[in-house]
Scaffold this active site. Structure first.
Site, PDB file in Angstrom:
ATOM      1  N   ASP A 128     -21.046 -56.221 105.329  1.00  0.00           N
ATOM      2  CA  ASP A 128     -22.148 -55.261 105.368  1.00  0.00           C
ATOM      3  C   ASP A 128     -23.365 -55.931 105.999  1.00  0.00           C
ATOM      4  OD1 ASP A 128     -24.556 -53.808 104.554  1.00  0.00           O
ATOM      5  OD2 ASP A 128     -23.170 -52.592 103.368  1.00  0.00           O
ATOM      6  N   ASP A 172     -26.778 -55.740 104.026  1.00  0.00           N
ATOM      7  CA  ASP A 172     -26.808 -56.618 102.854  1.00  0.00           C
ATOM      8  C   ASP A 172     -26.955 -58.078 103.254  1.00  0.00           C
ATOM      9  OD1 ASP A 172     -26.678 -54.670 100.941  1.00  0.00           O
ATOM     10  OD2 ASP A 172     -24.499 -54.725 100.737  1.00  0.00           O
TER      11      ASP A 172
HETATM   12  C1  PRP Z   1     -24.373 -49.693 108.630  1.00  0.00           C
HETATM   13  C2  PRP Z   1     -24.731 -50.139 110.006  1.00  0.00           C
HETATM   14  C3  PRP Z   1     -24.741 -48.840 110.767  1.00  0.00           C
HETATM   15  C4  PRP Z   1     -23.648 -48.055 110.103  1.00  0.00           C
HETATM   16  C5  PRP Z   1     -22.424 -48.098 110.954  1.00  0.00           C
HETATM   17  O1  PRP Z   1     -25.463 -49.184 107.976  1.00  0.00           O
HETATM   18  O2  PRP Z   1     -25.925 -50.850 110.074  1.00  0.00           O
HETATM   19  O3  PRP Z   1     -25.975 -48.154 110.704  1.00  0.00           O
HETATM   20  O4  PRP Z   1     -23.388 -48.700 108.856  1.00  0.00           O
HETATM   21  O5  PRP Z   1     -21.434 -47.292 110.447  1.00  0.00           O
HETATM   22  P1  PRP Z   1     -20.905 -46.000 111.207  1.00  0.00           P
HETATM   23  O6  PRP Z   1     -20.713 -46.394 112.651  1.00  0.00           O
HETATM   24  O7  PRP Z   1     -19.609 -45.705 110.526  1.00  0.00           O
HETATM   25  O8  PRP Z   1     -21.910 -44.912 111.051  1.00  0.00           O
HETATM   26  P2  PRP Z   1     -25.389 -48.738 106.454  1.00  0.00           P
HETATM   27  O9  PRP Z   1     -25.053 -47.281 106.398  1.00  0.00           O
HETATM   28  O10 PRP Z   1     -24.491 -49.660 105.704  1.00  0.00           O
HETATM   29  O11 PRP Z   1     -26.887 -48.871 105.989  1.00  0.00           O
HETATM   30  P3  PRP Z   1     -27.868 -50.146 105.950  1.00  0.00           P
HETATM   31  O12 PRP Z   1     -28.323 -50.391 107.361  1.00  0.00           O
HETATM   32  O13 PRP Z   1     -28.964 -49.687 105.067  1.00  0.00           O
HETATM   33  O14 PRP Z   1     -27.126 -51.314 105.379  1.00  0.00           O
HETATM   34  N1  URA Z   2     -21.464 -51.078 108.350  1.00  0.00           N
HETATM   35  C1  URA Z   2     -21.505 -52.410 108.140  1.00  0.00           C
HETATM   36  O1  URA Z   2     -22.548 -52.964 107.782  1.00  0.00           O
HETATM   37  N2  URA Z   2     -20.387 -53.119 108.346  1.00  0.00           N
HETATM   38  C2  URA Z   2     -19.253 -52.548 108.761  1.00  0.00           C
HETATM   39  O2  URA Z   2     -18.251 -53.266 108.936  1.00  0.00           O
HETATM   40  C3  URA Z   2     -19.219 -51.160 108.955  1.00  0.00           C
HETATM   41  C4  URA Z   2     -20.351 -50.444 108.758  1.00  0.00           C
END
Ligand code: PRP
Ligand code: URA
Length: 210
Positions: free
Chosen positions: A201, A204
């Site tokens: 993630d 995180d």
């Molecule tokens: C993650 C990442 C993207 C998204 C990608 O964000 O930074 O924005 O997931 O996934 P997708 O292509 O399936 O849409 P997340 O939703 O985990 O939020 P964050 O940035 O707050 O960690």
């Molecule tokens: N968002 C993340 O941060 N990691 C992944 O692998 C997919 C979506």
């Protein structure tokens, strides 16, 4: 015609990505590396910036030398993980404006929802670089691009560190006018929508929230 996918073919990017993938990499190192790779990808993604010329006087003589034409440019991080890339872009293009787009994904359906959008007033006149470390299903990037198009933006690029083939295909189908710049393309998504092998993630790991 689909947008082009520009995959960084550079030993520095490959090396830094490997450190990012390592689950033992510290938050501090992770954050610094995201910024550095962002800077390196920006170098590639700005290759087509228009130039003009101006006269300068070197210690030796006068000459006419290239200078940026001063096209309007904005970097748009998808919150929150996209924030980690802003600094790298700004180090390369210090005059860029910054627009923020807040997006969260429904944990069950993975559907993205826009909860915040704050853009410079003249955003429709600017070239846009949307930045996010991860292109997984592509849902978040698709929605962010749609949001920018709603605001009149036409020249949009997407910068990511890692992409899944599924996400690339999704953007090419939904926004074929958008070129993608990425550090690497990984194998696939797992059943939770995470990129495999990926780096976990990204949000995180940048913010130390796990
Ligand atoms: C993650 C990442 C993207 C998204 C990608 O964000 O930074 O924005 O997931 O996934 P997708 O292509 O399936 O849409 P997340 O939703 O985990 O939020 P964050 O940035 O707050 O960690
Ligand atoms: N968002 C993340 O941060 N990691 C992944 O692998 C997919 C979506």
């Amino acid at each position: 015609m689909n947008g082009k996918v520009h995959i960084m073919d550079h030993p520095l990017v490959a090396h830094k990505l490997t450190i990012l993938r390592d689950k033992n990499t510290s938050v501090k190192d992770f954050r610094e590396l995201v910024s550095e790779i962002g800077m390196l990808i920006t170098y590639e993604a700005t290759r087509d910036l228009p130039l003009t010329t101006k006269e300068v006087e070197t210690p030796i003589c006068k000459t006419v030398a290239p200078t940026l034409k001063g096209k309007k440019f904005a970097v748009v991080p998808i919150l929150r993980a996209g924030l980690g890339l802003v600094d790298g872009v700004l180090r390369m293009v210090p005059s860029a404006r910054v627009g923020h787009i807040g997006m969260y994904r429904d944990e069950e359906t993975l559907e993205p929802h826009v909860y915040f959008c704050k853009m410079p007033k003249d955003i429709s006149e600017r070239d846009i670089m949307i930045v996010d470390p991860m292109l997984a299903t592509g849902g978040s990037a698709e929605a962010a691009i749609a949001e920018m198009k709603k605001r009149g933006c036409r020249n949009i690029k997407l910068m990511v560190l890692l992409a899944a083939p599924e996400g690339i295909q999704h953007i090419q189908e939904t926004h074929p006018d958008v070129d993608i710049y990425c550090g690497a393309v990984d194998e696939r998504l797992n059943e939770h929508g995470y990129i495999v092998p990926g780096l976990g993630d990204a949000g995180d790991r940048i913010f130390g929230t796990k």
